[in-house]
Design an enzyme around this catalytic site. Structure first.
Site: not given
Length: 337
Positions: A193, A274-276, A279
Site C-alpha cells: 500500500d 484515499l491513497r488511490g 496518487t
C-alpha cells in the site's frame, strides 16, 4: 566507474519506464512496485534511471544529503564539513535482502570508538538514500523486521536510532522502488500500500521485440562504452525532460472535473482508502508536466489509473477478473454515463 545499460535502450516495457519517470518527476508519489517475470528488465530499468536523474544541491561532505543552509540535527553532530554548497548525484541505493538492521539504519562507528575512544554514529543505507531512491530487488522476500522498519520510516520520513548509547534522528525521505516475481511470494499488504504505482511486466511476446532485446544486450556486453555512447543523445533528452518537468509541475492545473472523475473511479472499483485518489492526482499532474502540457486531462487519468489502483483493489476468493480489466471496464462505464 560501472557502466549501466541505457534507460532509452530498453525494449518495450513502456508502462514500467513511464512509472519510473513519473516517480523521478514527483517524488511524493510514494514509489514504484514492479512485478514481473525473471529476466524482463526490472533491475536494468532502475539502474538505467539512476544515470538520468538530475544532480542534487547538497552541503558538500554531508552524509545525509542535506540541502545547503538547512543541515539536519544529525548532520550538525555527525558530519565534518564546512557548510559549503555543492552538487552530488541523486542517490540510488540498493537494499540487499541479507542486510542487517545496523547496515540499514546505521550504528556505532566501531573504528572511531576503538581508535579514538569517541562515540560516533555511522550512517546506514537510509541516510545514503535520503532525497533519492531506495531500491529493493525481490522485495517480497524481505525479512519481516526490515519491512516493519521501512513502514515506520516511510510513514514519518525520519530514521530514529536509539541504541548503544546513541540517540540520532535524521531525515530519510526517499522514493521506494521494489521489484519481485509474484511466484516467489506475496508482498505484505501494508508495504504494498505504500507504493504509489504498481506495474506488471512480462516477457515480450512479439518476435521482433525479443530479437531486438537480444541484439541490444549482446551489443552492450561486447562493448559497453560504445553502446552507451550510441544511446547517449536519447538518454540526454530524457534527462532534460525530467528536469524540465520537475520545474514545471508546480504550475500544472488539475481541473475539479478530473478530480471528481478520479474519485468516481476509485468508488466504482472499490479502492481501499484515499491513497488511490491522491496518487491519481499526483501521477496525472506529473504526466502532464513530463509531456509539456499546462493542465491534466481525462486522458491522463485513464493512462495512469491501472498503475495507481491495481494494487489497491479488494479481491474476493472467487474473483478471477484481472484488476487492470476491472479498472478499464469502470472507466468505460463512467465515460458512457
Amino acid at each position: 566507474m560501472r557502466v549501466v545499460f541505457p534507460f532509452s535502450a530498453i525494449v518495450a516495457q513502456d508502462e514500467m519506464k513511464l512509472a519510473l519517470l513519473l516517480a523521478a518527476v514527483d517524488r511524493t508519489l510514494g514509489g514504484v512496485m514492479v512485478f514481473g517475470d525473471r529476466g524482463s528488465g526490472k533491475t536494468t530499468a532502475v539502474r538505467g534511471l539512476a544515470a538520468l536523474l538530475p544532480p542534487l544541491k547538497v552541503i558538500a561532505g554531508c552524509r545525509f544529503n542535506c540541502e545547503p543552509g538547512t543541515p539536519c540535527e544529525a548532520c550538525v553532530g555527525v558530519c565534518r564539513h564546512t557548510g559549503k554548497a555543492g552538487e552530488a548525484p541523486a542517490p540510488v541505493v540498493d537494499l540487499p535482502l541479507g542486510a542487517t538492521e545496523d547496515r540499514v539504519v546505521g550504528a556505532l562507528d566501531l573504528e572511531r570508538a576503538l581508535t579514538l575512544g569517541e562515540k560516533a554514529f555511522e550512517p546506514g543505507l537510509l541516510a545514503r538514500a535520503n532525497r533519492g531512491f531506495l531500491y529493493i530487488d525481490e522485495v517480497n522476500l524481505l525479512e519481516d523486521h526490515l519491512v516493519d522498519l521501512l513502514l515506520d520510516v516511510a510513514q514519518s520520513g525520519e530514521n530514529v536510532v536509539e541504541r548503544e548509547g546513541l540517540s540520532i534522528r535524521h531525515p530519510a525521505r526517499f522514493v521506494l522502488v521494489g521489484s519481485g516475481n509474484p511466484e516467489e511470494g506475496e508482498l505484505r499488504p501494508q508495504l504494498l500500500d505504500r507504493f504509489g504505482l504498481s506495474v506488471e511486466v512480462t516477457t515480450p511476446d512479439r518476435l521482433a521485440d525479443r530479437v531486438e532485446v537480444v541484439k541490444r544486450r549482446d551489443a552492450f556486453d561486447r562493448d559497453p562504452a560504445a553502446f552507451v555512447e550510441l544511446w547517449k543523445a536519447k538518454d540526454t533528452a530524457v534527462r532534460r525532460r525530467i528536469k524540465a518537468a520537475q520545474g514545471r509541475i508546480g504550475d500544472i492545473v488539475v481541473p475539479d472535473a478530473v478530480l471528481e472523475q478520479g474519485s468516481r473511479l476509485c468508488m466504482a472499483v472499490g479502492a481501499d482508502g484515499l491513497r488511490g485518489e491522491l496518487t491519481l492526482l499526483r501521477a496525472s499532474r506529473a504526466l502532464a508536466a513530463l509531456e509539456g502540457r499546462e493542465a491534466v486531462t481525462d486522458a491522463d487519468l485513464r493512462k495512469i489509473a491501472p498503475m495507481a489502483l491495481r494494487h489497491r483493489l479488494r479481491r474476493g476468493p472467487l474473483d478471477e477478473q484481472a484488476s487492470t480489466a476491472r479498472i478499464d471496464r469502470a472507466l468505460d462505464e463512467l465515460k458512457a454515463a
